[in-house]
Design an enzyme around this catalytic site. Structure first.
Site, PDB file in Angstrom:
ATOM      1  CD  GLN A  72      -3.149  -0.697   0.289  1.00 18.52           C
ATOM      2  OE1 GLN A  72      -3.086   0.254  -0.492  1.00 18.52           O
ATOM      3  NE2 GLN A  72      -4.193  -1.487   0.361  1.00 18.52           N
ATOM      4  CE1 TYR A 113      -8.669 -11.652  -5.582  1.00 18.51           C
ATOM      5  CE2 TYR A 113     -10.033 -11.867  -3.615  1.00 18.51           C
ATOM      6  CZ  TYR A 113      -9.885 -11.986  -4.978  1.00 18.51           C
ATOM      7  OH  TYR A 113     -10.932 -12.430  -5.740  1.00 18.51           O
ATOM      8  CD  GLU A 133      -0.876 -11.935  -4.185  1.00 18.43           C
ATOM      9  OE1 GLU A 133      -1.690 -11.216  -3.589  1.00 18.43           O
ATOM     10  OE2 GLU A 133      -0.590 -11.802  -5.392  1.00 18.43           O
ATOM     11  CB  CYS A 184      -8.926  -0.227  -3.918  1.00 16.62           C
ATOM     12  SG  CYS A 184      -8.735  -1.539  -5.119  1.00 16.62           S
TER      13      CYS A 184
HETATM   14  N1  SAH Z   1      -3.942  -7.398   1.007  1.00 11.22           N
HETATM   15  C1  SAH Z   1      -2.722  -7.014   0.361  1.00 11.22           C
HETATM   16  C2  SAH Z   1      -2.810  -6.900  -1.167  1.00 11.22           C
HETATM   17  C3  SAH Z   1      -4.035  -6.289  -1.738  1.00 11.22           C
HETATM   18  S1  SAH Z   1      -3.894  -5.875  -3.444  1.00 11.22           S
HETATM   19  C4  SAH Z   1      -2.171  -5.743   0.947  1.00 11.22           C
HETATM   20  O1  SAH Z   1      -2.877  -5.054   1.642  1.00 11.22           O
HETATM   21  O2  SAH Z   1      -1.024  -5.429   0.718  1.00 11.22           O
HETATM   22  C5  SAH Z   1      -4.620  -7.226  -4.266  1.00 11.22           C
HETATM   23  C6  SAH Z   1      -3.729  -8.428  -4.404  1.00 11.22           C
HETATM   24  O3  SAH Z   1      -4.465  -9.457  -5.059  1.00 11.22           O
HETATM   25  C7  SAH Z   1      -2.461  -8.250  -5.236  1.00 11.22           C
HETATM   26  O4  SAH Z   1      -1.368  -8.642  -4.471  1.00 11.22           O
HETATM   27  C8  SAH Z   1      -2.681  -9.186  -6.447  1.00 11.22           C
HETATM   28  O5  SAH Z   1      -1.472  -9.780  -6.887  1.00 11.22           O
HETATM   29  C9  SAH Z   1      -3.611 -10.218  -5.893  1.00 11.22           C
HETATM   30  N2  SAH Z   1      -4.484 -10.973  -6.825  1.00 11.22           N
HETATM   31  C10 SAH Z   1      -5.055 -10.541  -7.969  1.00 11.22           C
HETATM   32  N3  SAH Z   1      -5.885 -11.479  -8.464  1.00 11.22           N
HETATM   33  C11 SAH Z   1      -5.863 -12.529  -7.601  1.00 11.22           C
HETATM   34  C12 SAH Z   1      -6.530 -13.796  -7.543  1.00 11.22           C
HETATM   35  N4  SAH Z   1      -7.397 -14.174  -8.485  1.00 11.22           N
HETATM   36  N5  SAH Z   1      -6.269 -14.614  -6.497  1.00 11.22           N
HETATM   37  C13 SAH Z   1      -5.399 -14.238  -5.521  1.00 11.22           C
HETATM   38  N6  SAH Z   1      -4.739 -13.059  -5.533  1.00 11.22           N
HETATM   39  C14 SAH Z   1      -4.966 -12.208  -6.547  1.00 11.22           C
END
Ligand code: SAH
Length: 464
Positions: free
Chosen positions: A290, A319, A340, A417
Site C-alpha cells: 500500500q 488476495y 495470493e 479499493c
Molecule cells: N492485502 C494485500 C494486497 C491487496 S492488493 C495488501 O494489503 O497489501 C490485491 C492483491 O491481489 C495483489 O497482491 C494481487 O497480486 C492479488 N491478486 C489478484 N488477483 C488474484 C486472484 N485471483 N487470487 C489471488 N490473488 C490475486
C-alpha cells in the site's frame, strides 16, 4: 444543438467518477476536467457524444466556495491528482457520498440501512507527502537536457517536476543526483520513439517509520556489463542518509510497462523494511505494498476491529499480497491462512512471518477462487471462521463469493479499493444469507478520486 468549439457558460453541479466537473447546458451534461462543484465557468466544447459532451475549462467566471489553489504547479497537466483544487473536507465528503451512492445504486441497499451503518470517512490531518513509493520517467527535452517528472495526462510527454507534493521530499534529492550524473557522464535517457538511451525510470521507496530508502534504476540494458558509468552514480546515491539499497531493473521491451522481469542489487539490499503497527515488513522492489502507510494502518486497524477476534478464530486472508493483513490479524487469531496469486509476494509473506516470529500463518500461491475451494474441503471446520478479502479493483471472482457462501463463515470483512465492484459483490453476499453491518471509507489517496473502504458482513441468522 451543441457543437464542437462552442463556448458556453455552465455551473458545475456534480463530479464524475474520474473527477471531472459536470455541468448542464440545456439539460445536456458537459464533463469538464479541472472544474470543481460550485464553479461557474466558461468552457469550450471539445467532443460531442450522443448523451453528453467533453469540454475544456477556459475561464472561471465565479469560483466555487470549495475551490483552493493547487499546491503543485503542474497539477492540471499532470493529471496524477484529479481534485487537488477542491478543498480537502469537500474531497472527503464527495468520496463518502460516492461510496454510499454505489451501495445504493449498484448494491441495492436502502437509504435507511446505510444511514444507520455507514461511519464517517477517515481522512488525513495532513493530506500531502503521504506516498511511500514514487516512479519517475526519464527523457530528454527539446534542448537536449535530461528531464524527469510526470507524463502529461494520457500522453508520454514528460513535464519536468522533481517534487511531487504527494511524495516524500527525499525524492527530489535522489532525482537531482541522478540527473546531474547523467549530464556529467553523458548518460542518455531512454527514447521511446527509437528505443535507444539507457535510463527509463527511477523508482524510489521510502520507509515512513524506518526512514530507509531504496532506489531502483530501470535501465534499457540486458545486464550490468558495460555499465561502468553507473558506478559513480551509486557512490553519489550511497551518500544520501537512509539509503539502504540501490537496485537496477532490466527492461529492454518496447512497451510502456515500467518494470522488466529481472533485478540486480548493485549496493545494499533489494528491499526496504517498514512497519504497519508493530509488524515489520520487508518490501522488495517488485512487490505490491500500500502506498500510504499511515492510512493503511488505520484501514487495517478498522478491518481488525470489524473482525472483533477473540483468539479462537481461523482467518482466511484472500488476495493477501505480502501478507500485510494476515500478519496484522495473526496476533489476535488462532491461525491465519493467506492466498495470493503472485509467487514473489508469497515468498515475501513467508519471510515477513519469519522475521516477526509469527508462527500461526500459512501462505499459499494461487488464485483465491481456486485455492479457497480446495482448502476448505480439506481442512477440518473450525467453530469460527472469518474471511477477509482485499481484491484488486475488479473485485472478487464470482466463484470465490460462491465458495464463501458455501463455507458460510460467521464474518466476512471486505476491504475494497473500488466501491462499484464492492457494491456488486456485497449484493451477491447479502442475497445469499449475509447482512451488511458496518461500512467505513478510508482516504488512502488524498487529491485523487480513489478511496478505500472496509465493510463487515455477518451471517443473517447470527444476529437474530
Ligand atoms: N492485502 C494485500 C494486497 C491487496 S492488493 C495488501 O494489503 O497489501 C490485491 C492483491 O491481489 C495483489 O497482491 C494481487 O497480486 C492479488 N491478486 C489478484 N488477483 C488474484 C486472484 N485471483 N487470487 C489471488 N490473488 C490475486
Amino acid at each position: 444543438m451543441m457543437q464542437k468549439n462552442d463556448v458556453i457558460e455552465v455551473t458545475i453541479e456534480d463530479m464524475s467518477a474520474a473527477g471531472e466537473g459536470i455541468g448542464k447546458a440545456d439539460g445536456f451534461p458537459l464533463f469538464v476536467k479541472d472544474a470543481i462543484i460550485g464553479d461557474t465557468a466558461k468552457v469550450k466544447v471539445m467532443k460531442v457524444k450522443k448523451n453528453y459532451a467533453y469540454a475544456r475549462l477556459m475561464e472561471i467566471v465565479m469560483p466555487s466556495v470549495f475551490r483552493v489553489p493547487a499546491k503543485c504547479p503542474i497539477a492540471r497537466p499532470c493529471g496524477g491528482c484529479q481534485i487537488q483544487e477542491m478543498v480537502y473536507e469537500k474531497q472527503l465528503e464527495w468520496k463518502e457520498t460516492k461510496v454510499v451512492n454505489n451501495l445504493k445504486r449498484i448494491g441495492g441497499f436502502s437509504e435507511e440501512l446505510l444511514k444507520e451503518i455507514v461511519e464517517p470517512i477517515v481522512g488525513m490531518e495532513k493530506p500531502f507527502r503521504y506516498r511511500n513509493k514514487a516512479q519517475f520517467p526519464f527523457g530528454t527535452d527539446r534542448s537536449g537536457k535530461i528531464v524527469t517528472g510526470f507524463y502529461a495526462g494520457r500522453t508520454h510527454n514528460i513535464i519536468a517536476n522533481t517534487d511531487c507534493p504527494l511524495g516524500v521530499e527525499i525524492n527530489q534529492r535522489v532525482l537531482e543526483h541522478v540527473m546531474d550524473y547523467m549530464e556529467q557522464m553523458q548518460i542518455k535517457a531512454y527514447d521511446e520513439e527509437t528505443g535507444s538511451g539507457l535510463v527509463r525510470h527511477v523508482l524510489i521507496r521510502y520507509g515512513f517509520v524506518t526512514k530507509e530508502i531504496m532506489v531502483c534504476l530501470v535501465l534499457n540494458a540486458e545486464d550490468t556489463t558495460g555499465l561502468k558509468q553507473v558506478e559513480r552514480l551509486i557512490e553519489a546515491l550511497m551518500q544520501i542518509e537512509g539509503m539502504t539499497g540501490i537496485v537496477v531493473n532490466f527492461n529492454q521491451k518496447r512497451n510502456n510497462v515500467i518494470l522488466g522481469a529481472s533485478c540486480e542489487t548493485l549496493w545494499g539490499q533489494n528491499y526496504i523494511t517498514d512497519y504497519i503497527g508493530s509488524i515489520q515488513y520487508q518490501i522488495s522492489s517488485l512487490s505490491f505494498f500500500q502506498v500510504n502507510p499511515r492510512q493503511t494502518e488505520r484501514l487495517y486497524g478498522l478491518a481488525l476491529a470489524y473482525a472483533d477476534l477473540k483468539g479462537h478464530e481461523r482467518v482466511w486472508d484472500m488476495y493477501c499480497g505480502i501478507g500485510t493483513i494476515a500478519l496484522f490479524f495473526s496476533q489476535k487469531a488462532k491461525e491465519v491462512i493467506g492466498v495470493e496469486v503472485v509467487p514473489q509476494a508469497i515468498e515475501d509473506a513467508k519471510e515477513n512471518a519469519r522475521i516477526n516470529k509469527i508462527e500461526n500463518t500459512t501462505f499459499y500461491v494461487g488464485k483465491a477462487e481456486v485455492v479457497l475451494l480446495q482448502l476448505y474441503h480439506e481442512v477440518e471446520r473450525q467453530r469460527e471462521e472469518v474471511v477477509v478479502v482485499d481484491p484488486p479493483r475488479k473485485g472478487c471472482d464470482k466463484k470465490l463469493l460462491e465458495t464463501i457462501v458455501e463455507m458460510s463463515p460467521e464474518k466476512v470483512v471486505y476491504v475494497s479499493c473500488d466501491s462499484a465492484t464492492l457494491a456488486r459483490d456485497l449484493k451477491f453476499l447479502c442475497g445469499n444469507g449475509y447482512g451488511l453491518r458496518r461500512v467505513r471509507a478510508v482516504d488512502l489517496f488524498p487529491m485523487t478520486v480513489h478511496v478505500e473502504c472496509v465493510t463487515l458482513l455477518t451471517r443473517s441468522e447470527a444476529t437474530q
